[in-house]
Scaffold this motif. Structure first.
Motif: not given
Ligand SMILES: C[S@@+](CC[C@H](N)C(=O)[O-])C[C@H]1O[C@@H](n2cnc3c(N)ncnc32)[C@H](O)[C@@H]1O
Length: 292
Positions: A1-29
């Protein structure tokens, strides 16, 4: 893992909590957009190159601003379109109807088919047809001056990327109810993704707060604009020309009857989208054959 991938994982769970439909995809894009790399190359971004502005864009998405407003881009069939405040973000389900229209125009086997796209917004449908149907002349009609600024931008952008489309999409300002009087009886295909959401229906924040109201609301039953499109298509189409109109999933039966035989339509058909829901209706004008 690198730093960006770690941050993406944190971002994805933050987006999921906010009710975003596709949190991992959006965090990566968003990460790909901020770091200027393709989504598939995110693992190559070195730790030292991590851009903390990533978190600003993640916060925008967590507040339910559409992904396409954050990146400034929407993808539609083979097009990359510019979008932002004031224009409707083109949707995947409209790609299916556009594909149907492209096939129908191919079957007509006319050197320079004439097409009308009523309510063109970003120009997605009009530009896709110009790009994929050789020789097509596409008249794109839009009432909203702010939306037209985006159409103009995309016509210029697509003309540069695919010079064979340049000059083949003509933008007309004004209400589609009285559109294109000089083309009455001369259009081969009318296509429209009009506003069709019933007044008062619930929509997600990405839609209600960011898509323009003129692109969304279709009156008490959602069919006001579709009824107008039916009348305009009847006026514009040559005998045996075809119309394709998008609608909401529960509106298939009602829209079928808008394009009734007593109004001169033939071969009216319901079509489904990629999720298997009723999504658009097609019909043929005049009396000579049946739309397929
Ligand atoms: C749902 S959006 C579709 C935009 C684009 N065709 C697409 O599929 O992404 C509907 C568009 O129709 C436009 N529109 C609504 N009523 C109109 C009218 N009476 N005359 C012309 N354009 C209209 C809106 O401004 C909006 O851009």
């Amino acid at each position: 893992m690198n730093l960006l991938l770690d941050e993406i994982t944190v971002a994805a769970s933050r987006l999921a909590e906010a009710g975003v439909e596709s949190p991992r995809t959006d965090a990566e894009l968003i990460a790909a957009h901020v770091h200027g790399v393709a989504r598939g190359a995110l693992h190559t971004v070195p730790d030292a190159a991590f851009d903390p502005r990533y978190w600003d864009d993640v916060a925008r998405r967590a507040s339910r601003e559409p992904l396409q407003h954050i990146t400034g881009l929407a993808y539609f069939r083979y097009l990359e379109l510019e979008v932002g405040p004031g224009v409707f973000v083109p949707r995947q389900e409209t790609e299916v109807m556009t594909g149907w229209a492209i096939d129908a125009l191919g079957e007509m086997d006319i050197a320079e088919p004439v097409v009308a796209d009523l309510g063109t917004g970003s120009g997605a449908i009009a530009l896709a047809i110009a790009q994929e149907v050789p020789g097509a002349r596409v008249h794109a009609v839009e009432a909203d001056p702010l939306a037209r600024q985006w159409t103009e931008r995309n016509i210029a952008r697509c003309g540069e990327a695919a010079p064979h489309t340049a000059g083949r999409v003509m933008l007309h300002g004004g209400d589609f109810a009285s559109a294109l009087p000089g083309l009455s009886g001369a259009v081969d295909l009318v296509i429209s993704n009009p506003p069709y959401i019933p007044a008062g229906a619930w929509v997600p924040p990405e839609v209600g707060e960011y898509d323009p109201a003129t692109a969304l609301w279709g009156g008490a039953d959602g069919l006001d604009a579709i009824r107008v499109i039916e009348r305009v298509a009847r006026r514009l189409l040559r005998s045996d020309g075809v119309v394709a109109v998008e609608h909401g999933a529960p509106q298939g039966a009602a829209v079928y009857w808008v394009f009734a035989e007593e109004n001169g339509w033939r071969g009216t058909l319901n079509h489904i989208d990629l999720a298997g829901r009723d999504r658009f209706v097609t019909a043929r004008s005049g009396r000579s054959s049946v739309a397929g």
